[in-house]
Design an enzyme around this catalytic site. Structure first.
Site, PDB file in Angstrom:
ATOM      1  N   GLY A 191       0.826  -1.189   0.000  1.00  0.00           N
ATOM      2  CA  GLY A 191       0.000   0.000   0.000  1.00  0.00           C
ATOM      3  C   GLY A 191       0.863   1.241   0.000  1.00  0.00           C
ATOM      4  O   GLY A 191       2.068   1.167   0.253  1.00  0.00           O
ATOM      5  N   PRO A 194       2.712   4.731   0.966  1.00  0.00           N
ATOM      6  CA  PRO A 194       3.376   5.089   2.217  1.00  0.00           C
ATOM      7  C   PRO A 194       2.394   5.783   3.163  1.00  0.00           C
ATOM      8  O   PRO A 194       1.569   6.574   2.718  1.00  0.00           O
ATOM      9  CB  PRO A 194       4.463   6.073   1.780  1.00  0.00           C
ATOM     10  CG  PRO A 194       4.626   5.884   0.326  1.00  0.00           C
ATOM     11  CD  PRO A 194       3.350   5.341  -0.201  1.00  0.00           C
ATOM     12  N   GLY A 195       2.496   5.438   4.411  1.00  0.00           N
ATOM     13  CA  GLY A 195       1.678   6.117   5.413  1.00  0.00           C
ATOM     14  C   GLY A 195       0.292   5.557   5.585  1.00  0.00           C
ATOM     15  O   GLY A 195      -0.529   6.114   6.304  1.00  0.00           O
ATOM     16  N   LYS A 205       0.916   0.268   7.280  1.00  0.00           N
ATOM     17  CA  LYS A 205       1.401  -1.111   7.166  1.00  0.00           C
ATOM     18  C   LYS A 205       2.279  -1.482   8.359  1.00  0.00           C
ATOM     19  O   LYS A 205       2.065  -2.509   8.999  1.00  0.00           O
ATOM     20  CB  LYS A 205       2.206  -1.284   5.867  1.00  0.00           C
ATOM     21  CG  LYS A 205       1.386  -1.029   4.629  1.00  0.00           C
ATOM     22  CD  LYS A 205       2.210  -1.183   3.372  1.00  0.00           C
ATOM     23  CE  LYS A 205       3.336  -0.173   3.268  1.00  0.00           C
ATOM     24  NZ  LYS A 205       2.871   1.215   3.096  1.00  0.00           N
ATOM     25  N   HIS A 249      -6.575  34.562 -12.310  1.00  0.00           N
ATOM     26  CA  HIS A 249      -6.172  33.186 -12.579  1.00  0.00           C
ATOM     27  C   HIS A 249      -6.951  32.204 -11.690  1.00  0.00           C
ATOM     28  O   HIS A 249      -7.576  31.267 -12.173  1.00  0.00           O
ATOM     29  CB  HIS A 249      -4.657  33.065 -12.334  1.00  0.00           C
ATOM     30  CG  HIS A 249      -4.082  31.705 -12.558  1.00  0.00           C
ATOM     31  ND1 HIS A 249      -3.291  31.402 -13.628  1.00  0.00           N
ATOM     32  CD2 HIS A 249      -4.180  30.554 -11.832  1.00  0.00           C
ATOM     33  CE1 HIS A 249      -2.936  30.140 -13.571  1.00  0.00           C
ATOM     34  NE2 HIS A 249      -3.449  29.601 -12.476  1.00  0.00           N
ATOM     35  N   GLU A 250      -6.932  32.473 -10.395  1.00  0.00           N
ATOM     36  CA  GLU A 250      -7.626  31.571  -9.473  1.00  0.00           C
ATOM     37  C   GLU A 250      -9.134  31.609  -9.694  1.00  0.00           C
ATOM     38  O   GLU A 250      -9.807  30.583  -9.580  1.00  0.00           O
ATOM     39  CB  GLU A 250      -7.280  31.905  -8.019  1.00  0.00           C
ATOM     40  CG  GLU A 250      -5.810  31.720  -7.639  1.00  0.00           C
ATOM     41  CD  GLU A 250      -5.264  30.327  -7.953  1.00  0.00           C
ATOM     42  OE1 GLU A 250      -6.034  29.343  -7.945  1.00  0.00           O
ATOM     43  OE2 GLU A 250      -4.051  30.230  -8.237  1.00  0.00           O
ATOM     44  N   HIS A 265      -9.997  29.189 -12.388  1.00  0.00           N
ATOM     45  CA  HIS A 265     -10.078  27.812 -11.893  1.00  0.00           C
ATOM     46  C   HIS A 265     -11.394  27.600 -11.139  1.00  0.00           C
ATOM     47  O   HIS A 265     -12.102  26.629 -11.354  1.00  0.00           O
ATOM     48  CB  HIS A 265      -8.952  27.527 -10.891  1.00  0.00           C
ATOM     49  CG  HIS A 265      -7.591  27.349 -11.497  1.00  0.00           C
ATOM     50  ND1 HIS A 265      -7.354  26.498 -12.532  1.00  0.00           N
ATOM     51  CD2 HIS A 265      -6.391  27.898 -11.168  1.00  0.00           C
ATOM     52  CE1 HIS A 265      -6.056  26.540 -12.829  1.00  0.00           C
ATOM     53  NE2 HIS A 265      -5.454  27.392 -12.023  1.00  0.00           N
TER      54      HIS A 265
END
Ligand code: ADP
Ligand code: MG
Ligand code: ZN
Length: 602
Positions: free
Chosen positions: A201, A203-204, A207, A423-424, A427
């Site tokens: 799986g 990372p983090g 496991k 710009h934002e 989006h």
């Protein structure tokens, strides 16, 4: 081993000390107030000399002359020929005292070497001896080949209760625990228990945590070692460590052997990259041999964890080795909430903190990310000298963890700010209008730690199993939204959209080469960039497609991007008034939230 190291250093220091001492004794003899030959002769000429004493060296005719002046002063002259100097002195009418050739220095020449040899012998003797008495397989000078596995015998307080979510994974592992506790129950019905279980799986995802919890739960000896502990500079050491570890494990059966980050040793063999793979291959071979070597129900279960199953050697996944694979997935909403609860146990929360809502806004976060989020929040609270965590702390932490801390202090020009705002806003409008993405959680033009001038953060509402073509196109459109807004408003474009463009291109290319989503290319996978680790292998192989296909792919990618660009531009043009109002609001407040943003559409 510490004790041995200490005595090793002690002997070492003694030997060095003795050596220095000899050198010092040697230098003693050439100290004094020296004369040159000319000075010596002129003293003789002037009849200043009272006594002359000639001491030949052992290696005659060299030696030294010591003269005492009439004033009482003493001087030394080193000469290569004592006979010559004696004649010289006699020529001036002086009668020198001539000493006989010195005896051998008995200490330096006989006792000292014996002492030295004895010391060294004693040193080695002690080393071997202490090794034998403390180690169980004696005679090894250094314990290179010894396993570094740590053994824990039920002193582990952790249990499966500390692992939140991961229900199915825990169930599978509980089976294993059952077997170790009560093997008869399984062998009675002829069940074969897996020898190896591979946890895989991102990372983090927990496991290592799961393995530790199993150790606490199983109440059997638990050996844990990291794959990188096997990889050493010296060929053969890793293999010897594997052998050692399994020998030890057999002595403690029933038990669990846990190899964390197994990809360090079990990488596919023969890829020829990075050189020095001989050592790793030997280690891996030894591991395979050992796993084949113990019987089926012998009571050793090998647990391993990796975040790169794709690079593991296929031999390791063969039945009889790691035949059980448990994939540990990133948590879903419920799982995230449970994980947050676990990590909030020791953190007093204010009553405005809504873990459920945090869980909803953190799709894609792993357990480690969530733990980090709450920890950052607690740090924020502490910085405010508060003893509980408020929603505000978590919000701040969210931005810090997700985007990098906001940097309000950086000074940006008004023009830059205005461009970023548009710009934002571009989006954000697309996030809002397009059905499969968004809605918008925050829009901000506060620069972030990772170098973005601003950000638009959507609120993921569902965990998705797979992407649809429509969703991917919308993703591309959203990415392009920033650039489009700049173009509409300023009639010029900036470099600020670099990462947006990169992202859009990547999605488009994957649609074509990986998911078979374009008509002209068809349902064929032309994509091999998830094998990056095997550059060596890929270089050796022919490319999977011709230059003509490569050209076709590029054409398809371009047409997808162009189409998305056109569609996205139409949407933004249609909402141009919102674009202006949004940008203005951003310039005024720097950051706006979902409600404020959605109000702009009314
Ligand atoms: P990896 O999968 O990379 O081995 P770890 O097991 O080391 O990840 O997880 C790192 C940390 O993340 C853990 O120490 C724990 O604090 C947190 N964590 C991850 N998953 C969970 C989970 N399911 N429940 C509780 N904490 C978790
Ligand atoms: Mg780990
Ligand atoms: Zn952007």
């Amino acid at each position: 081993m510490n004790k041995n190291n200490k005595s090793f250093y002690l002997y070492f220091v003694i030997i060095i000390g003795l050596l220095l001492f000899t050198v010092w004794i040697g230098t003693l003899r050439i100290q004094g107030n020296n004369y040159t030959k000319g000075e010596f002769e002129s003293q003789l000429k002037n009849e200043n000399v009272a006594i002359a004493k000639i001491s030949p060296n052992k290696e005659t005719p060299t030696g030294s002359v010591k003269i005492t002046l009439k004033t009482g002063e003493e001087r030394v002259l080193y000469v290569t020929d004592v006979i010559e100097i004696e004649n010289l002195i006699r020529g001036y009418g002086l009668d020198p005292v001539v000493e006989s050739v010195p005896e051998e220095n008995w200490f330096l020449n006989s006792v000292f070497p014996i002492l030295l040899v004895t010391t060294i012998c004693v040193f080695f003797f002690v080393m071997f001896n202490s090794q034998n008495s403390s180690g169980n397989s004696g005679g090894k000078m250094m314990n290179f080949g010894k396993s570094r596995a740590r053994l824990s015998l039920g002193d582990n307080k952790m249990g499966l209760g500390d692992v939140a979510g991961l229900k199915e994974e825990k169930e599978e592992l509980e089976e294993i625990v059952e077997f170790l506790k009560e093997p008869g129950k399984f062998t009675r019905v002829g069940a074969r228990i897996p020898k190896g279980v591979l946890l895989e799986g991102a990372p983090g995802t927990g496991k290592t945590l799961l393995a530790k919890a199993i150790a606490g739960e199983a109440n059997v000896p638990f050996f844990s070692i990291s794959g990188s502990d096997f990889v050493e500079m010296f060929v053969g050491v890793g293999a010897s460590r594997v052998r050692d570890m399994f020998a030890e494990a057999k002595r403690h059966a029933p038990c669990i052997v846990f190899i964390d980050e197994i990809d360090a040793v079990a990488r596919r063999r023969g890829t020829g990259m990075g050189g020095g793979h001989d050592e790793r291959e030997q280690t891996l071979n030894q591991l395979l041999v050992e796993m084949d070597g113990f019987g089926t129900n012998e009571g050793i279960i090998v647990l391993a964890a990796t975040n790169r199953v794709d690079i593991l050697d296929p031999a390791i996944l063969r039945p009889g080795r790691f035949d059980r694979k448990i994939s540990v997935a990133s948590p879903d909403v419920g799982g995230r909430q449970d994980i947050l609860k676990v990590h909030a146990r020791n953190k007093p929360l204010g009553d405005d903190v809504d873990l459920e809502q945090i869980a909803q806004t953190t799709a894609g976060f792993t357990g480690a990310d969530l733990e980090n989020l709450l920890n950052e929040a607690a740090i924020n609270a502490a910085m405010d000298r508060r003893v509980y965590v408020k929603q505000e702390d978590i919000k701040k932490a969210f931005i810090k963890v997700g985007i990098g801390a906001e940097k309000k202090s950086r000074i940006i020009s008004d023009k830059e700010k205005k461009i970023t705002a548009y710009h934002e806003a571009g989006h954000a409008i697309l996030f809002h209008v397009l059905p499969d993405v968004g809605p918008v959680y925050t829009v901000s033009i506060i620069p972030t730690g990772i170098g973005a001038a601003g950000y638009t953060m959507p609120l993921p509402e569902k965990d998705e199993m797979f992407l649809t073509k429509g969703k991917m196109k919308e993703d591309i459109m959203v990415s392009l939204g920033g650039r489009i807004a700049e173009e509409i408003i300023f009639d010029d474009i900036t470099t600020g959209a670099y990462s947006d463009i990169k992202k859009a291109s990547k999605v488009a290319r994957r649609m074509v080469t990986r998911y078979g989503m374009s008509e002209n290319i068809g349902v064929i996978n032309y994509d091999n960039d998830d094998d990056e680790v095997f550059i060596g292998r890929d270089l050796a192989h022919a490319k999977s497609h011709s230059e003509i296909v490569a050209g076709e792919i590029d054409k398809e990618v371009k047409s997808i991007i162009d189409e998305c660009y056109k569609e996205a531009k139409e949407i933004i043009m249609k909402h141009e008034s919102v674009l202006h109002r949004c940008a203005e609001l951003l310039l005024e407040k720097e950051r706006i939230n979902r409600t404020e943003f959605e109000a702009l559409f009314e």
